[in-house]
Design an enzyme around this catalytic site. Structure first.
Site, mmCIF file in Angstrom:
data_model
loop_
_atom_site.group_PDB
_atom_site.id
_atom_site.type_symbol
_atom_site.label_atom_id
_atom_site.label_comp_id
_atom_site.label_asym_id
_atom_site.label_seq_id
_atom_site.Cartn_x
_atom_site.Cartn_y
_atom_site.Cartn_z
ATOM 1 C CG HIS A 1 -0.302 0.072 2.539
ATOM 2 N ND1 HIS A 1 -0.102 -1.037 3.330
ATOM 3 C CD2 HIS A 1 0.228 1.111 3.244
ATOM 4 C CE1 HIS A 1 0.499 -0.690 4.455
ATOM 5 N NE2 HIS A 1 0.722 0.619 4.437
ATOM 6 C CG HIS B 1 4.248 4.398 5.237
ATOM 7 N ND1 HIS B 1 3.481 4.878 6.266
ATOM 8 C CD2 HIS B 1 3.697 3.198 4.910
ATOM 9 C CE1 HIS B 1 2.511 4.011 6.550
ATOM 10 N NE2 HIS B 1 2.619 2.986 5.740
ATOM 11 C CD GLU C 1 3.702 -0.718 7.079
ATOM 12 O OE1 GLU C 1 3.113 0.181 6.446
ATOM 13 O OE2 GLU C 1 3.139 -1.426 7.943
HETATM 14 C C1 LIG Z 1 -0.701 0.825 11.025
HETATM 15 C C2 LIG Z 1 0.603 0.661 10.311
HETATM 16 C C3 LIG Z 1 0.411 -0.193 9.072
HETATM 17 O O1 LIG Z 1 0.486 0.259 7.910
HETATM 18 O O2 LIG Z 1 0.172 -1.402 9.251
HETATM 19 C C4 LIG Z 1 1.125 2.034 9.949
HETATM 20 O O3 LIG Z 1 1.056 2.512 8.875
HETATM 21 S S1 LIG Z 1 1.817 2.899 11.187
HETATM 22 C C5 LIG Z 1 2.338 4.433 10.467
HETATM 23 C C6 LIG Z 1 2.977 5.295 11.465
HETATM 24 N N1 LIG Z 1 4.168 4.683 12.010
HETATM 25 C C7 LIG Z 1 5.399 5.015 11.595
HETATM 26 O O4 LIG Z 1 5.584 5.897 10.742
HETATM 27 C C8 LIG Z 1 6.545 4.301 12.264
HETATM 28 C C9 LIG Z 1 7.868 4.656 11.714
HETATM 29 N N2 LIG Z 1 8.113 6.111 11.777
HETATM 30 C C10 LIG Z 1 8.948 6.679 12.689
HETATM 31 O O5 LIG Z 1 9.534 5.988 13.507
HETATM 32 C C11 LIG Z 1 9.074 8.157 12.637
HETATM 33 O O6 LIG Z 1 7.920 8.716 12.033
HETATM 34 C C12 LIG Z 1 10.320 8.630 11.893
HETATM 35 C C13 LIG Z 1 10.323 8.196 10.425
HETATM 36 C C14 LIG Z 1 11.596 8.105 12.563
HETATM 37 C C15 LIG Z 1 10.336 10.153 11.916
HETATM 38 O O7 LIG Z 1 10.222 10.533 13.223
HETATM 39 P P1 LIG Z 1 9.998 12.052 13.629
HETATM 40 O O8 LIG Z 1 9.040 12.658 12.688
HETATM 41 O O9 LIG Z 1 9.700 12.087 15.065
HETATM 42 O O10 LIG Z 1 11.446 12.616 13.477
HETATM 43 P P2 LIG Z 1 11.963 13.832 12.707
HETATM 44 O O11 LIG Z 1 10.930 14.845 12.448
HETATM 45 O O12 LIG Z 1 13.152 14.238 13.415
HETATM 46 O O13 LIG Z 1 12.345 13.174 11.308
HETATM 47 C C16 LIG Z 1 13.647 12.785 10.989
HETATM 48 C C17 LIG Z 1 13.811 13.058 9.494
HETATM 49 O O14 LIG Z 1 12.945 12.192 8.782
HETATM 50 C C18 LIG Z 1 12.076 12.943 7.962
HETATM 51 N N3 LIG Z 1 10.776 12.271 7.948
HETATM 52 C C19 LIG Z 1 9.956 12.081 8.965
HETATM 53 N N4 LIG Z 1 8.890 11.388 8.573
HETATM 54 C C20 LIG Z 1 9.051 11.152 7.251
HETATM 55 C C21 LIG Z 1 8.282 10.488 6.265
HETATM 56 N N5 LIG Z 1 7.125 9.924 6.557
HETATM 57 N N6 LIG Z 1 8.759 10.424 5.023
HETATM 58 C C22 LIG Z 1 9.955 10.977 4.699
HETATM 59 N N7 LIG Z 1 10.730 11.618 5.602
HETATM 60 C C23 LIG Z 1 10.281 11.710 6.845
HETATM 61 C C24 LIG Z 1 11.994 14.295 8.631
HETATM 62 O O15 LIG Z 1 11.619 15.278 7.708
HETATM 63 C C25 LIG Z 1 13.404 14.463 9.101
HETATM 64 O O16 LIG Z 1 14.214 14.864 8.025
HETATM 65 P P3 LIG Z 1 15.305 15.978 8.185
HETATM 66 O O17 LIG Z 1 16.258 15.398 9.203
HETATM 67 O O18 LIG Z 1 15.903 16.115 6.814
HETATM 68 O O19 LIG Z 1 14.569 17.187 8.663
#
Ligand SMILES: C[C@@H](C(=O)O)C(=O)SCCNC(=O)CCNC(=O)[C@H](O)C(C)(C)COP(=O)(O)OP(=O)(O)OC[C@H]1O[C@@H](n2cnc3c(N)ncnc32)[C@H](O)[C@@H]1OP(=O)(O)O
Length: 236
Positions: A98, A170, A221
């Site tokens: 997805h 994502h 993912e």
């Molecule tokens: C239900 C399940 C399923 O499908 O089954 C789901 O979907 S769960 C969907 C939700 N769950 C997740 O997303 C889990 C994995 N995600 C995470 O752990 C987090 O969202 C991170 C990806 C580590 C980002 O964490 P956070 O936003 O707190 O940190 P941050 O703002 O310092 O971001 C670090 C760097 O990553 C970038 N960044 C953050 N989110 C991003 C995204 N979605 N796509 C691309 N880049 C991204 C930021 O702009 C930043 O870049 P710069 O450093 O250049 O400024």
């Protein structure tokens, strides 16, 4: 019988295709009912084996894409030379699962995809383990997952702050072995988020996320989908 005919047929098409098809079709742990075999074949190997009923052969081998060939030096696809992944690659990406879009208002976004794109949309589903509420938007062969933050520690809160109107969050790909994929990612220097252990995702399958900075700025993912689940999709 099916396996023997398939092997014999594929042998006619050359060594590279033989190895690939054997590993995916003949050796598939999802092997089973013959009626499903063609559908399963095209699903796994991306149209390399195309059903055809001419000259008494049930299938013919056509080379359309070589992105998931497990061995051999390469081939041609649509006239372009392509290179295969390394030999003995530890897992297989089965396809796109997805694409997730984070949205500020789930109800409004669901209605948008239902009425503007003509898509079937699911009810909102809370995923407290993941800090999001999701809605699935079914567009024929593609699924969009709409995401909205849930709770105080949602991993998408900062993303929503940076993208108040929403945005592409994502891409999720289906893999056959998430533990091997995780090990391989870590060995390759790709950050696996969280504690590295898969959690159950919205489809009740194990999922993992890979850091966007290690994948050209895109959050990936991985979702492990069981054979039984694929059979359900094929039956549907
Ligand atoms: C239900 C399940 C399923 O499908 O089954 C789901 O979907 S769960 C969907 C939700 N769950 C997740 O997303 C889990 C994995 N995600 C995470 O752990 C987090 O969202 C991170 C990806 C580590 C980002 O964490 P956070 O936003 O707190 O940190 P941050 O703002 O310092 O971001 C670090 C760097 O990553 C970038 N960044 C953050 N989110 C991003 C995204 N979605 N796509 C691309 N880049 C991204 C930021 O702009 C930043 O870049 P710069 O450093 O250049 O400024």
């Amino acid at each position: 019988m099916f396996a023997t005919r398939c092997r014999a047929l594929v042998r006619r098409a050359g060594d590279m295709v033989l190895r690939h098809v054997e590993s995916k079709v003949v050796g598939s742990p999802c092997g089973g009912r013959r009626g499903l075999a063609i559908a399963r074949t095209s699903y796994y190997v991306k149209q390399e084996v195309i059903p055809k009923n001419s000259r008494g052969w049930p299938w013919t081998v056509g080379v359309r894409q070589y992105t998931s060939v497990g061995s051999g030096s390469g081939g041609r696809s649509g006239g372009l030379a392509v290179r295969n992944p390394p030999d003995m690659f530890p897992f297989t990406v089965k396809g796109l699962n997805h694409i997730a879009i984070a949205v500020p208002d789930l109800g409004e976004a669901s209605e948008h995809y239902r009425t503007v794109f003509g898509a079937q949309v699911s009810e909102p589903l809370d995923q407290p383990e993941h800090g999001v509420t999701v809605v699935f938007v079914h567009l024929s062969t593609a699924t969009i997952e709409l995401l909205h933050p849930l709770g105080h520690n949602s991993p998408i809160t900062k993303f929503m702050e940076k993208n108040p109107k929403g945005g592409l969050h994502h891409i999720c790909v289906t893999v056959d072995d998430i533990h091997s994929a995780s090990k391989h990612m870590q060995k390759s220097g790709v950050g696996v988020l969280g504690n590295g252990e898969p959690k159950l995702g919205a489809h009740n399958n194990p999922v993992l996320f890979l850091h966007p900075k290690d994948n050209n700025g895109v959050l990936f993912e991985l979702e492990q989908v069981s054979c039984a689940e694929k059979d359900k999709d094929i039956d549907a």
